[in-house]
Motif scaffolding. Structure first.
Motif, PDB file in Angstrom:
ATOM      1  N   UNK A  78       8.160 -10.704  34.080  1.00 26.47           N
ATOM      2  CA  UNK A  78       6.833 -10.117  34.748  1.00 26.47           C
ATOM      3  C   UNK A  78       6.250  -9.132  33.869  1.00 26.47           C
ATOM      4  N   UNK A  80       3.335  -6.816  34.832  1.00 25.65           N
ATOM      5  CA  UNK A  80       2.335  -6.362  35.826  1.00 25.65           C
ATOM      6  C   UNK A  80       0.965  -6.084  35.632  1.00 25.65           C
ATOM      7  N   UNK A  82      -0.578  -3.402  36.438  1.00 20.55           N
ATOM      8  CA  UNK A  82      -0.406  -1.757  36.140  1.00 20.55           C
ATOM      9  C   UNK A  82       0.846  -1.866  35.039  1.00 20.55           C
ATOM     10  N   UNK A  83       0.505  -1.873  33.839  1.00 20.92           N
ATOM     11  CA  UNK A  83       1.402  -1.875  32.906  1.00 20.92           C
ATOM     12  C   UNK A  83       1.415  -1.008  31.984  1.00 20.92           C
ATOM     13  N   UNK A  84       2.735  -0.298  31.445  1.00 25.73           N
ATOM     14  CA  UNK A  84       2.453   0.454  30.432  1.00 25.73           C
ATOM     15  C   UNK A  84       4.050   0.654  29.720  1.00 25.73           C
ATOM     16  N   UNK A  85       4.367   1.457  29.019  1.00 24.08           N
ATOM     17  CA  UNK A  85       5.793   1.823  28.320  1.00 24.08           C
ATOM     18  C   UNK A  85       5.772   3.549  28.144  1.00 24.08           C
ATOM     19  N   UNK A  86       7.100   3.712  28.100  1.00 18.79           N
ATOM     20  CA  UNK A  86       7.744   5.146  28.143  1.00 18.79           C
ATOM     21  C   UNK A  86       6.668   5.603  26.860  1.00 18.79           C
ATOM     22  N   UNK A  87       5.922   6.534  26.897  1.00 17.39           N
ATOM     23  CA  UNK A  87       4.960   7.047  26.017  1.00 17.39           C
ATOM     24  C   UNK A  87       5.818   7.737  24.800  1.00 17.39           C
ATOM     25  N   UNK A  88       6.808   8.455  25.039  1.00 15.00           N
ATOM     26  CA  UNK A  88       7.377   8.965  23.919  1.00 15.00           C
ATOM     27  C   UNK A  88       8.724   8.498  23.472  1.00 15.00           C
ATOM     28  N   UNK A  89       9.091   7.219  23.683  1.00 19.11           N
ATOM     29  CA  UNK A  89      10.079   6.574  23.442  1.00 19.11           C
ATOM     30  C   UNK A  89       9.789   5.597  22.331  1.00 19.11           C
ATOM     31  N   UNK A  94      12.974   1.234  23.122  1.00 18.73           N
ATOM     32  CA  UNK A  94      12.317   0.905  24.432  1.00 18.73           C
ATOM     33  C   UNK A  94      12.487  -0.595  24.602  1.00 18.73           C
ATOM     34  N   UNK A  97      16.196  -1.123  25.354  1.00 18.37           N
ATOM     35  CA  UNK A  97      16.504  -0.628  26.843  1.00 18.37           C
ATOM     36  C   UNK A  97      16.087  -1.769  27.878  1.00 18.37           C
ATOM     37  N   UNK A  98      14.617  -2.158  27.947  1.00 15.54           N
ATOM     38  CA  UNK A  98      14.194  -3.050  28.742  1.00 15.54           C
ATOM     39  C   UNK A  98      14.791  -4.217  28.834  1.00 15.54           C
ATOM     40  N   UNK A 129       6.506   5.701  17.903  1.00 12.28           N
ATOM     41  CA  UNK A 129       6.373   6.093  19.414  1.00 12.28           C
ATOM     42  C   UNK A 129       5.195   5.195  20.141  1.00 12.28           C
ATOM     43  N   UNK A 142       4.422  -4.951  25.446  1.00 14.55           N
ATOM     44  CA  UNK A 142       4.295  -5.444  26.473  1.00 14.55           C
ATOM     45  C   UNK A 142       4.896  -6.866  26.526  1.00 14.55           C
TER      46      UNK A 142
ATOM     47  N   UNK B 211       2.806   6.740  33.323  1.00 18.31           N
ATOM     48  CA  UNK B 211       2.838   5.767  32.056  1.00 18.31           C
ATOM     49  C   UNK B 211       2.699   4.175  32.301  1.00 18.31           C
ATOM     50  N   UNK B 212       2.964   3.904  33.634  1.00 19.54           N
ATOM     51  CA  UNK B 212       2.600   2.726  34.411  1.00 19.54           C
ATOM     52  C   UNK B 212       3.846   1.834  34.207  1.00 19.54           C
ATOM     53  N   UNK B 213       4.992   2.271  33.631  1.00 21.35           N
ATOM     54  CA  UNK B 213       6.144   1.621  33.423  1.00 21.35           C
ATOM     55  C   UNK B 213       7.110   1.346  34.477  1.00 21.35           C
TER      56      UNK B 213
END
Lengths: 308, 437
Positions: A78, A80, A82-89, A94, A97-98, A129, A142, B211-213
């Motif tokens: 999926x 989405x 509204x999508x994003x990722x952990x900024x500091x990872x 990342x 993990x996902x 990062x 993503x 962060x929209x995750x």
């Protein structure tokens, strides 16, 4: 053929607001399915229900013929809206993990990642990062996260919003490739023209109701008006116009052309064929443009909304 | 599929690897100890100034009580007028002049004692002079009216009421102070832990939203798993930080006292003199023994088990509320309006705990508050050293666990809806509506 996904009379209310009203859709296996509708129609709610993020008030969902259950989360990829990722990872950690959350083993993730990193030419990103990446670069990550666990069903909510044209093409190609490999794809978007060219099947949702569903080609056939757009070169425009008008249903047309004198939309009756029209035109003028007007999904949508 | 361990691991590692977390962990004890050392050093510096004080005793009663010490030198002036004495002291740049004029009796003398100095004299010095003079003059007065001072001294009584429960359990005032200190420390520790790490959980939830995750994650795991994973992971990071603080703080304290320890013994300011005398008296040594005995007398097993259970229960209860708040809002500034339901019971618990438990650990107010789930962890922890019946502890713990389950369910509902709500600052009304989604 079995269906990849079926929703049966799914309804969802948020307080007094009805987000979905008895929506049933059928997504055939191996198809690219367009879930179309304007903003706020209920597309995202339906997708969240399929992803088991939101629970429906009523109705049932079948994935591959089985009632939806928590175990199915790993079968769906999926992306989405509204999508994003952990900024500091870091990128690598990342994805690891996902993908592990989707049930892949560490070794498997690393093996598959090599393939994708090579494909997208981002092999040296592992230790970067996310906040160091540009938006376009993050989008690639993503996308990888969405498809890495090789889900049977891929769901993209407004996939191309915010993507640059190069990434759009890259990802369109990848999606077609994934379909070749057996995945089923659902696109949800309000920009209907953007996915029209890729979709085999569509469903139109408007104000929480499904208005229309089926094979795109069938729907277009159903909505076609038997109208042809023609461009003619002639010395005597008024005379030609008069002759055509006496035989056919004519309206002026607008299209770009270098040296056309007369631009017309000609609507045929059920007993007339395009060949007859073409032969008639050729005998009276030089034809430099002849094109059947196929209704766009947007046209169909507007017409359906008007009629409902 | 159970992703909880994976989520806990990520939450823990991200927290622990975070730069500001690392800096905070290692810097705060150093800063604290350094501050402590600087203050100790500065006050030592302050006290080390050597003072010379001249004493002009025209009455002739008191001059013998002033004995010079390392930092304070007393010079007894004789056969000199007050004005000459003043100019002499000023000339020699001495600290000051204590003048005791002659009078027909002691009552008259005590009213005319004066201290002359360049600047306003140190309060500690004046107090010490006053107490010296008071002692001497009181003795003199008693002598005048024909009272034997020795008799007075032997007739002084020192009462320490021995306490014993009907079951024969012996306690003392010191026992109570030790219990209060233990309970207060445990309660306060929980309070601090909740505030610091609750906030950390909240921020981490907000971070996932901004962060929209979040939507990507919850298409793989159930929101409640994510929430619990966050709470547990952050708590483990918190415990790690706490343990490092304690160890680092202990080691640094040892080092500091090794460096400054000898100097401290050399300090000879008036108050230190008094303290040292007090420390050496057999009475204090007995008190120290009593404190140790009091600690051994505490219901240690009960205390440890109850501490763990109430600490975990109370912490989880509040941190799930923090997580729910984090889910409801978009950024940290919007959290203010929702902090009240957390802070009010928490602060109430600490104050009720401190005030009513001192007053009466088994009184109505403290007993009731040690049952109410939002205040019970803090208040019960404070009460337990005084011996709380096991059945009370169990009921309180049961209530706490039940409330915790309810809060987690409640928080998970808000969390589930809240994490997908963007751009709108929710009101309490909105949140109430979310519960029905």
């Amino acid at each position: 053929m079995k269906n990849a996904l079926e929703t049966n009379s799914v309804s969802k209310n948020f307080g007094d607001f009805t987000a979905l009203n008895n929506v049933s859709i059928t997504v055939p296996k191996g198809s690219i399915f367009g879930l179309l509708g304007p903003n706020g129609a209920g597309k995202t709610t339906l997708i969240r229900i399929i992803n088991q993020i939101t629970l429906p008030d009523s109705g049932s969902i079948l994935l591959d013929g089985e009632p939806l259950q928590p175990n199915h989360m790993k079968d769906i990829g999926y992306l989405p809206e509204e999508r994003g990722l952990y900024k500091t990872m870091k990128v690598g950690e990342q994805i690891l993990y996902l993908a592990q959350l989707k049930g892949l083993s560490k070794a498997e993730v690393k093996k598959r990642l090599n393939h994708w990193f090579e494909k997208f030419e981002i092999g040296d990103w592992w230790n970067k990062k996310i906040q160091e990446l540009s938006k376009g670069m993050a989008q690639k990550i993503q996308f990888i996260v969405t498809v890495l666990h090789q889900p049977k069903l891929l769901i993209f909510d407004e996939p191309f919003s915010g993507f640059d044209p190069i990434n759009v093409n890259l990802i369109k190609d990848e999606i077609l490739q994934l379909r070749e490999e057996g995945a089923t794809v659902i696109f949800a978007t309000h920009r209907m023209e953007s996915v029209e060219e890729m979709c085999d099947d569509i469903a139109l949702i408007h104000e929480s109701n499904k208005l229309l569903e089926g094979k795109l080609i069938d729907i277009k056939r159903q909505y076609k008006t038997n109208t042809f757009e023609v461009g003619l070169i002639t010395d005597n425009e008024p005379q030609l116009m008069h002759i055509i008008k006496s035989k056919f249903d004519v309206s002026p047309a607008v299209f770009k052309s270098l040296n056309t004198d007369l631009k017309l939309n000609i609507r045929l009756k059920d007993n007339e064929s395009s060949n007859e029209l073409l032969a008639f035109l050729m005998s009276n003028a030089q034809v430099n443009h002849f094109n059947e007007l196929v209704p766009s999904v947007n046209d169909i949508f507007i017409q359906t909304v008007k009629n409902s | 599929m159970n992703h909880l361990p994976l989520i806990i691991k990520r939450e823990y590692l991200t927290k622990v690897k975070n730069k500001s977390f690392i800096i905070m962990t290692f810097l705060s004890p150093i800063i604290m100890i350094a501050l402590f050392a600087v203050v100790a050093y500065l006050s030592q510096l302050n006290n080390n100034t050597e003072r010379t004080i001249s004493i002009l005793d025209e009455s002739g009663f008191v001059s013998e009580i002033f004995e010079s010490t390392e930092n304070t030198t007393y010079i007894i002036l004789n056969n000199i007028s007050l004005s000459d004495a003043k100019s002499l002291v000023e000339e020699n740049e001495e600290y000051g002049l204590l003048h005791i004029s002659s009078g027909k009796d002691i009552s008259e003398i005590e009213k005319t004692i004066k201290f002359y100095s360049e600047d306003t004299p140190s309060l500690v010095l004046i107090t010490s002079l006053e107490s010296k003079l008071e002692n001497k003059l009181s003795d003199l007065k008693l002598q005048q009216i024909g009272v034997d001072i020795e008799k007075i001294k032997t007739s002084k009584s020192n009462i320490d009421i021995a306490q014993e429960s009907f079951q024969g359990e012996k306690t003392s005032k010191i026992d109570n102070i030790v219990k209060l200190a233990f309970g207060g420390f445990a309660g306060y520790l929980l309070f601090m832990f909740i505030i610091i790490y609750g906030n950390m959980i909240m921020r981490s939830v907000i971070e996932e939203k901004t962060s929209r995750i979040i939507e990507i994650i919850i298409s793989s795991v159930k929101p409640i798993q994510l929430m619990l994973g966050k709470i547990i992971g952050t708590s483990l990071a918190g415990i790690t930080q706490f343990v490092i603080w304690v160890i680092l703080g202990g080691v640094l304290m040892l080092i500091i006292s090794a460096i400054f320890g000898i100097n401290m013994a050399e300090m000879q300011s008036p108050q230190q003199e008094m303290m040292q005398q007090a420390m050496q008296s057999p009475e204090t040594q007995m008190q120290m023994e009593n404190v140790m005995a009091a600690i051994y007398n505490l219901p240690l097993t009960n205390l440890t088990i109850a501490f763990l259970l109430f600490f975990i229960g109370g912490y989880l209860l509040y941190s799930s509320m923090y997580a729910a708040i984090g889910a409801a809002v978009d950024n940290e500034t919007d959290t203010q309006q929702f902090m009240m339901p957390i802070l009010v019971p928490l602060i109430l618990a600490v104050y009720v705990g401190i005030f009513t438990v001192i007053e009466d650990p088994h009184g109505t107010v403290s007993t009731v508050f040690s049952f109410i789930p939002l205040t019970s962890p803090v208040v019960m922890l404070m009460r337990i050293p005084f011996g709380v019946p096991i059945w009370q502890q169990l009921i309180s713990l049961g209530l706490l666990i039940a409330t915790f389950m309810f809060t987690v369910w409640f928080a998970a509902k808000i969390y589930r809806v809240g994490i997908l709500m963007y751009g709108k600052k929710p009101s309490y009304r909105d949140i109430y509506k979310w519960l029905k989604y």
